[in-house]
Design a protein around this motif. Structure first.
Motif, PDB file in Angstrom:
ATOM      1  N   ASP A  54       0.812  -1.213   0.000  1.00 36.72           N
ATOM      2  CA  ASP A  54       0.000   0.000   0.000  1.00 36.72           C
ATOM      3  C   ASP A  54       0.844   1.262   0.000  1.00 36.72           C
ATOM      4  OD1 ASP A  54       0.546  -1.046   2.755  1.00 36.72           O
ATOM      5  OD2 ASP A  54      -0.287   0.902   3.327  1.00 36.72           O
ATOM      6  N   LEU A  55       2.153   1.141   0.286  1.00 36.67           N
ATOM      7  CA  LEU A  55       3.022   2.316   0.249  1.00 36.67           C
ATOM      8  C   LEU A  55       3.131   2.912  -1.159  1.00 36.67           C
ATOM      9  CD1 LEU A  55       5.964   1.335   2.649  1.00 36.67           C
ATOM     10  CD2 LEU A  55       3.984   2.807   3.102  1.00 36.67           C
ATOM     11  N   PHE A  56       2.776   2.126  -2.183  1.00 40.62           N
ATOM     12  CA  PHE A  56       2.778   2.652  -3.552  1.00 40.62           C
ATOM     13  C   PHE A  56       1.502   3.441  -3.844  1.00 40.62           C
ATOM     14  CE2 PHE A  56       5.629  -1.086  -3.996  1.00 40.62           C
ATOM     15  CZ  PHE A  56       6.762  -0.400  -4.358  1.00 40.62           C
ATOM     16  N   GLY A  57       0.490   3.278  -3.015  1.00 40.69           N
ATOM     17  CA  GLY A  57      -0.701   4.112  -3.126  1.00 40.69           C
ATOM     18  C   GLY A  57      -1.674   3.732  -4.216  1.00 40.69           C
ATOM     19  N   LYS A  58      -1.550   2.537  -4.783  1.00 40.48           N
ATOM     20  CA  LYS A  58      -2.466   2.162  -5.860  1.00 40.48           C
ATOM     21  C   LYS A  58      -3.896   2.111  -5.338  1.00 40.48           C
ATOM     22  CE  LYS A  58      -3.078  -1.202  -9.589  1.00 40.48           C
ATOM     23  NZ  LYS A  58      -2.457  -2.327 -10.320  1.00 40.48           N
ATOM     24  N   ARG A  59      -4.814   2.733  -6.093  1.00 45.20           N
ATOM     25  CA  ARG A  59      -6.207   2.826  -5.667  1.00 45.20           C
ATOM     26  C   ARG A  59      -6.989   1.564  -6.045  1.00 45.20           C
ATOM     27  NH1 ARG A  59      -5.701   8.060  -8.526  1.00 45.20           N
ATOM     28  NH2 ARG A  59      -5.276   9.721  -6.994  1.00 45.20           N
ATOM     29  N   LYS A  60      -8.153   1.416  -5.445  1.00 48.64           N
ATOM     30  CA  LYS A  60      -8.990   0.248  -5.710  1.00 48.64           C
ATOM     31  C   LYS A  60      -9.438   0.172  -7.160  1.00 48.64           C
ATOM     32  CE  LYS A  60     -10.791  -0.470  -1.044  1.00 48.64           C
ATOM     33  NZ  LYS A  60     -12.013  -0.565  -0.193  1.00 48.64           N
ATOM     34  N   ALA A 141     -16.698  -4.546 -16.271  1.00 49.60           N
ATOM     35  CA  ALA A 141     -17.877  -4.518 -15.404  1.00 49.60           C
ATOM     36  C   ALA A 141     -17.516  -4.798 -13.955  1.00 49.60           C
ATOM     37  CB  ALA A 141     -18.899  -5.539 -15.901  1.00 49.60           C
ATOM     38  N   ARG A 142     -16.580  -5.728 -13.742  1.00 52.23           N
ATOM     39  CA  ARG A 142     -16.172  -6.079 -12.378  1.00 52.23           C
ATOM     40  C   ARG A 142     -14.640  -6.149 -12.324  1.00 52.23           C
ATOM     41  NH1 ARG A 142     -20.609 -10.460 -13.223  1.00 52.23           N
ATOM     42  NH2 ARG A 142     -19.992  -9.715 -15.261  1.00 52.23           N
ATOM     43  N   TYR A 143     -14.058  -5.045 -11.936  1.00 46.48           N
ATOM     44  CA  TYR A 143     -12.609  -4.949 -11.793  1.00 46.48           C
ATOM     45  C   TYR A 143     -12.250  -4.984 -10.308  1.00 46.48           C
ATOM     46  CZ  TYR A 143      -7.982  -2.898 -11.328  1.00 46.48           C
ATOM     47  OH  TYR A 143      -6.674  -2.679 -10.959  1.00 46.48           O
ATOM     48  N   HIS A 144     -11.250  -5.804  -9.966  1.00 50.26           N
ATOM     49  CA  HIS A 144     -10.781  -5.903  -8.584  1.00 50.26           C
ATOM     50  C   HIS A 144      -9.258  -5.830  -8.573  1.00 50.26           C
ATOM     51  CE1 HIS A 144     -14.817  -7.195  -7.514  1.00 50.26           C
ATOM     52  NE2 HIS A 144     -14.741  -8.162  -8.414  1.00 50.26           N
ATOM     53  N   ASN A 145      -8.730  -5.149  -7.579  1.00 46.77           N
ATOM     54  CA  ASN A 145      -7.279  -5.079  -7.406  1.00 46.77           C
ATOM     55  C   ASN A 145      -6.910  -5.482  -5.990  1.00 46.77           C
ATOM     56  OD1 ASN A 145      -4.926  -2.609  -6.567  1.00 46.77           O
ATOM     57  ND2 ASN A 145      -4.459  -4.333  -7.883  1.00 46.77           N
ATOM     58  N   ILE A 146      -6.014  -6.456  -5.880  1.00 49.31           N
ATOM     59  CA  ILE A 146      -5.400  -6.808  -4.606  1.00 49.31           C
ATOM     60  C   ILE A 146      -3.911  -6.565  -4.800  1.00 49.31           C
ATOM     61  CG2 ILE A 146      -4.931  -8.633  -2.920  1.00 49.31           C
ATOM     62  CD1 ILE A 146      -7.543  -9.912  -3.692  1.00 49.31           C
ATOM     63  N   PRO A 147      -3.408  -5.404  -4.380  1.00 51.14           N
ATOM     64  CA  PRO A 147      -2.007  -5.068  -4.658  1.00 51.14           C
ATOM     65  C   PRO A 147      -1.040  -5.954  -3.880  1.00 51.14           C
ATOM     66  CG  PRO A 147      -3.005  -3.419  -3.233  1.00 51.14           C
ATOM     67  CD  PRO A 147      -4.101  -4.339  -3.644  1.00 51.14           C
ATOM     68  N   LEU A 148      -0.170  -6.632  -4.608  1.00 56.91           N
ATOM     69  CA  LEU A 148       0.875  -7.460  -4.016  1.00 56.91           C
ATOM     70  C   LEU A 148       2.218  -6.995  -4.548  1.00 56.91           C
ATOM     71  CD1 LEU A 148      -0.667 -11.034  -4.455  1.00 56.91           C
ATOM     72  CD2 LEU A 148      -0.741  -9.603  -2.409  1.00 56.91           C
ATOM     73  N   LEU A 149       3.251  -7.159  -3.760  1.00 61.11           N
ATOM     74  CA  LEU A 149       4.595  -6.823  -4.203  1.00 61.11           C
ATOM     75  C   LEU A 149       5.092  -7.874  -5.188  1.00 61.11           C
ATOM     76  CD1 LEU A 149       5.979  -5.836  -0.711  1.00 61.11           C
ATOM     77  CD2 LEU A 149       5.493  -4.261  -2.600  1.00 61.11           C
ATOM     78  N   ASP A 150       5.827  -7.435  -6.174  1.00 61.46           N
ATOM     79  CA  ASP A 150       6.350  -8.338  -7.200  1.00 61.46           C
ATOM     80  C   ASP A 150       7.151  -9.467  -6.562  1.00 61.46           C
ATOM     81  OD1 ASP A 150       6.997  -9.385  -9.673  1.00 61.46           O
ATOM     82  OD2 ASP A 150       8.670  -8.009  -9.994  1.00 61.46           O
TER      83      ASP A 150
END
Length: 240
Positions: A54-60, A141-150
Motif C-alpha cells: 500500500d506504500l505505492f498508493g495504488k487505488r482500488k 464490469a467487475r474490476y478488482h485489485n489486490i495489490p501485491l509486491l512483485d
C-alpha cells in the motif's frame, strides 16, 4: 517471508550503493539525481521489509495517484522497461486460457485492447502494486485489485479474499475472468491455481500446476507461493 526479505535486502543494498554515488558526485544536479533514486530504492526496500504494498498508493480502481509517480518514478520506469523487454523477447503469448472462462496473463498495454475485446472479459483480478491498470480493463464490469509486491505470495487471507471477490462477481457462471500480475507467472498464477482448485475439489495442486505450465510455460511459483497454495488446498474454506 523469505521472498520479501530477499527483495527488501536487495533494494536496500542498491539504495546504499546509490547514496554512495551521490556522496562521491562532484556536481549538485548529479548528486540530487542520485539522492532521488536512492530514496526511491530505500522506500521500495521498506515496502518489502514491512510487507506494505500500500506504500505505492495504488487505488482500488487500479489507478496510481500523482504523488506516487513523483516518489517512485524511477522504479515505475524500470518496471515498464523490464516488462517491455519481456514482451519483446518472449515467444509466450500475453495471455492463455487455462480453464473454461479463465484467462491468465501479463499486465496489458493499450495495443492489446482489440485482441482482448474478443475474449469478452467481464471480470478482472489485478495483482500488481507497481503498475496502474490499463483503462480498458479498469472499465470492466467487475474490476478488482489486490495489490501485491512483485515476486511475493499473498497471505492465505488475501488469497481467500480474491477468490471470494471472483465468486461474487461471477455468480452467473458464464463470465470470462482475466487474472494478471506483471508477467503472469507468479502472483496471478497463484490465484488462478487456487480458483481451479476451488472449482474442482478433486483436482490436486501438482496436477493443476502441470496443466497450467503446459499451457503457459513461463509460470514458475516461488516457494512461498507454492506454500500458500498447499495451505489453501488443505482447507479451501470458501463458499461455493
Amino acid at each position: 517471508m523469505r521472498d520479501r526479505l530477499k527483495y527488501g535486502a536487495a533494494f536496500g543494498i542498491m539504495s546504499l550503493a546509490v547514496f554512495g554515488l551521490a556522496i562521491m558526485s562532484d556536481h549538485v544536479v548529479t548528486m540530487v539525481a542520485w539522492l532521488y533514486f536512492g530514496i526511491t530504492l530505500a522506500l521500495v526496500s521498506l515496502a518489502y521489509l514491512l510487507h506494505r504494498p500500500d506504500l505505492f498508493g495504488k487505488r482500488k480502481d487500479g489507478s496510481v495517484p500523482v504523488w506516487s509517480y513523483l516518489v517512485y518514478l524511477s522504479y515505475y520506469q524500470l518496471n515498464h522497461l523490464s516488462l517491455a523487454i519481456y514482451r519483446l523477447q518472449s515467444a509466450e503469448a500475453p495471455w492463455h486460457q487455462i480453464a473454461p472462462g479463465l484467462f491468465l496473463g501479463c499486465r496489458l498495454r493499450s495495443s492489446d485492447k482489440s485482441a482482448i475485446d474478443k475474449l469478452n472479459i467481464t471480470c478482472v483480478l489485478d495483482l500488481t502494486s507497481e503498475f496502474s491498470e490499463v483503462p480498458f480493463l479498469r472499465r470492466a464490469a467487475r474490476y478488482h485489485n489486490i495489490p501485491l509486491l512483485d515476486a511475493t505470495a499473498p497471505t492465505l487471507a488475501e488469497l481467500q479474499t480474491g477468490l471470494a471477490l471472483l465468486s461474487e462477481s461471477c455468480a452467473g457462471g458464464h463470465d470470462h475472468i482475466y487474472i494478471h500480475c506483471a508477467a503472469g507467472h507468479g502472483r496471478s498464477a497463484t490465484y488462478a491455481l487456487a480458483w481451479m482448485l476451488r472449482r474442482n475439489p478433486s483436482l490436486r495442486l501438482e496436477e493443476a500446476l502441470r496443466q497450467v505450465i503446459a499451457l503457459r510455460p513461463g509460470v514458475k511459483l516461488s516457494r512461498s507461493q507454492h506454500s500458500v497454495l498447499e495451505d489453501f488446498a488443505s482447507n479451501p474454506a470458501l463458499p461455493a
